[in-house]
Design a protein around this motif. Structure first.
Motif, PDB file in Angstrom:
ATOM      1  N   ASP A 176      39.304  34.762  51.956  1.00  0.00           N
ATOM      2  CA  ASP A 176      40.236  35.010  50.846  1.00  0.00           C
ATOM      3  C   ASP A 176      41.407  35.876  51.304  1.00  0.00           C
ATOM      4  O   ASP A 176      42.555  35.664  50.874  1.00  0.00           O
ATOM      5  N   THR A 179      43.737  33.612  53.018  1.00  0.00           N
ATOM      6  CA  THR A 179      44.460  32.791  52.038  1.00  0.00           C
ATOM      7  C   THR A 179      45.592  33.582  51.417  1.00  0.00           C
ATOM      8  O   THR A 179      46.726  33.090  51.286  1.00  0.00           O
ATOM      9  N   GLY A 180      45.319  34.826  51.035  1.00  0.00           N
ATOM     10  CA  GLY A 180      46.350  35.672  50.445  1.00  0.00           C
ATOM     11  C   GLY A 180      47.504  35.916  51.400  1.00  0.00           C
ATOM     12  O   GLY A 180      48.681  35.809  51.013  1.00  0.00           O
ATOM     13  N   LEU A 258      44.887  30.689  40.566  1.00  0.00           N
ATOM     14  CA  LEU A 258      44.085  31.541  41.436  1.00  0.00           C
ATOM     15  C   LEU A 258      42.756  31.884  40.775  1.00  0.00           C
ATOM     16  O   LEU A 258      42.706  32.141  39.572  1.00  0.00           O
ATOM     17  N   ARG A 261      38.852  36.062  43.133  1.00  0.00           N
ATOM     18  CA  ARG A 261      38.819  36.530  44.528  1.00  0.00           C
ATOM     19  C   ARG A 261      40.170  36.314  45.206  1.00  0.00           C
ATOM     20  O   ARG A 261      40.646  37.178  45.957  1.00  0.00           O
ATOM     21  N   GLU A 262      40.796  35.181  44.961  1.00  0.00           N
ATOM     22  CA  GLU A 262      42.118  34.915  45.540  1.00  0.00           C
ATOM     23  C   GLU A 262      43.160  35.872  44.979  1.00  0.00           C
ATOM     24  O   GLU A 262      44.044  36.346  45.704  1.00  0.00           O
TER      25      GLU A 262
END
Length: 370
Positions: A176, A179-180, A258, A261-262
């Motif tokens: 995550d 991803t961020g 989103l 967690r994202e």
């Protein structure tokens, strides 16, 4: 005080996302002080999304309690009776009931009593008689006012649970985080500040006007290179899209796109959060991200905890109304804050953040030079 041993503990926090985050230090205190116990959180659907990021929990039970504000309308009591039977089968030996001081813990205490949970702990304003085995008389707000985190830590301290580090802590998976970071790198130039804007809130009384968010963002952008990501849930998508469209090209809406967690990972990679008093402000606290919070004076105890912040409000005689809709109809506790005040607060926090960044981090050099 009841001394019955506690091995299988039910923690009850039936409120929203941010409330569960502010309960994390107390949950961790129980886990650290009683490492042999199994810890289960009973919470709302929204609260469960926050609970998934709290590592000390062994299990999460989701329940829409009929005495909570956003619960579904009751058409059949059978499912609630079934849920009490389910709790009974899990054989908890203690229940710790977390509430804000304006809530009554007795409906949850009754549920736990009927579920055969022998020890039941909570703050309570009125005499609970047999519904609570460990009754802590409610002293807020008449005798004292404290932050929500401090309140819940005080509750668990009564059963011997303490923790040295009381900042909110959550777990963000490396996937995550990546991803961020990837999202930010795809949108922002290296020299640009990364700012999360969260314009929504469940209660209308806690929403700063969209046009002022837009004006503040434009003012920030005029004085410092910045990219803005607007966040929100699906119901806030139209609001976020409107702000993104009006704020300029360095702004994009990811509202409704989103998961929790994202969202947390995106905030963790940001330089600043600009938000109403809602879950985004508490995620900022949990990730040590500076925050500017437009803080409606509906209640005093939910400011960002243990993170750099500027909490903006306008003092009014009707403050601490505890209402979802402004009872006076004027929203002055928010409307008294100008967009320029918001921009100035954001720039002050950003300047302080960049001054404390390592000189080896080239993303911040353009802001700290000179």
């Amino acid at each position: 005080m009841n001394t019955r041993p506690m091995r299988n503990i039910l923690c009850v926090r039936l409120d929203a996302f941010g409330d569960v985050l502010m309960t994390e230090p107390a949950l961790r205190a129980i886990s650290r002080s009683m490492p042999e116990c199994r810890l289960t959180l009973l919470t709302s659907p929204a609260g469960a999304k926050a609970a998934e990021m709290i590592p000390c929990l062994h299990d999460i039970l989701v329940y829409e309690a009929p005495w909570m504000k956003h619960s579904a309308e009751i058409t059949d009591s059978a499912r609630h009776l079934d849920f009490i039977r389910h709790l009974h089968a899990l054989q908890f030996d203690a229940a710790v009931i977390f509430t804000v001081y304006s809530q009554n813990p007795l409906p949850a205490a009754m549920m736990c009593y009927l579920a055969g949970i022998p020890r039941r702990i909570a703050f309570c304003r009125e005499n609970p008689y047999q519904l609570l085995t460990d009754w802590l008389p409610e002293k807020e707000p008449q005798s004292l006012q404290r932050h929500e985190v401090e309140r819940q830590l005080a509750l668990v301290a009564e059963i011997g649970a303490t923790v040295q580090e009381d900042a909110i802590q959550i777990a963000i998976a490396e996937a995550d985080r990546q991803t961020g970071e990837t999202i930010w790198q795809s949108l922002a130039q290296q020299e640009e500040c990364r700012i999360i804007v969260h314009p929504g809130a469940t209660a209308p009384s806690r929403r700063y006007p969209a046009e002022r968010f837009i004006a503040a963002m434009k003012s920030i952008r005029a004085r410092m290179p910045a990219t803005f990501i607007i966040t929100g849930n699906r119901s806030e998508q139209a609001l976020a899209d409107e702000i993104a469209a009006m704020a300029g090209p360095a702004c994009i809406s990811l509202a409704g796109q989103l998961d929790a967690r994202e969202w947390a990972a995106l905030i963790d990679s940001a330089d600043l959060v600009l938000s109403n008093n809602t879950g985004a402000a508490h995620l900022a606290a949990a990730t040590a991200t500076p925050a500017v919070v437009l803080y409606a004076l509906t209640n005093p105890q939910h400011t960002p905890w243990r993170t750099a912040s500027q909490v903006l409000s306008y003092d009014v005689p009707c403050k601490h109304c505890y209402k979802s809709l402004c009872p006076q109809g004027h929203h002055n506790c928010l409307l008294g804050i100008s967009a320029e005040e918001v921009a100035n607060a954001a720039l002050a926090l950003l300047a302080a953040r960049f001054q404390h960044q390592s000189a080896s981090n080239t993303r911040f050099l353009s802001h700290t030079a000179g």
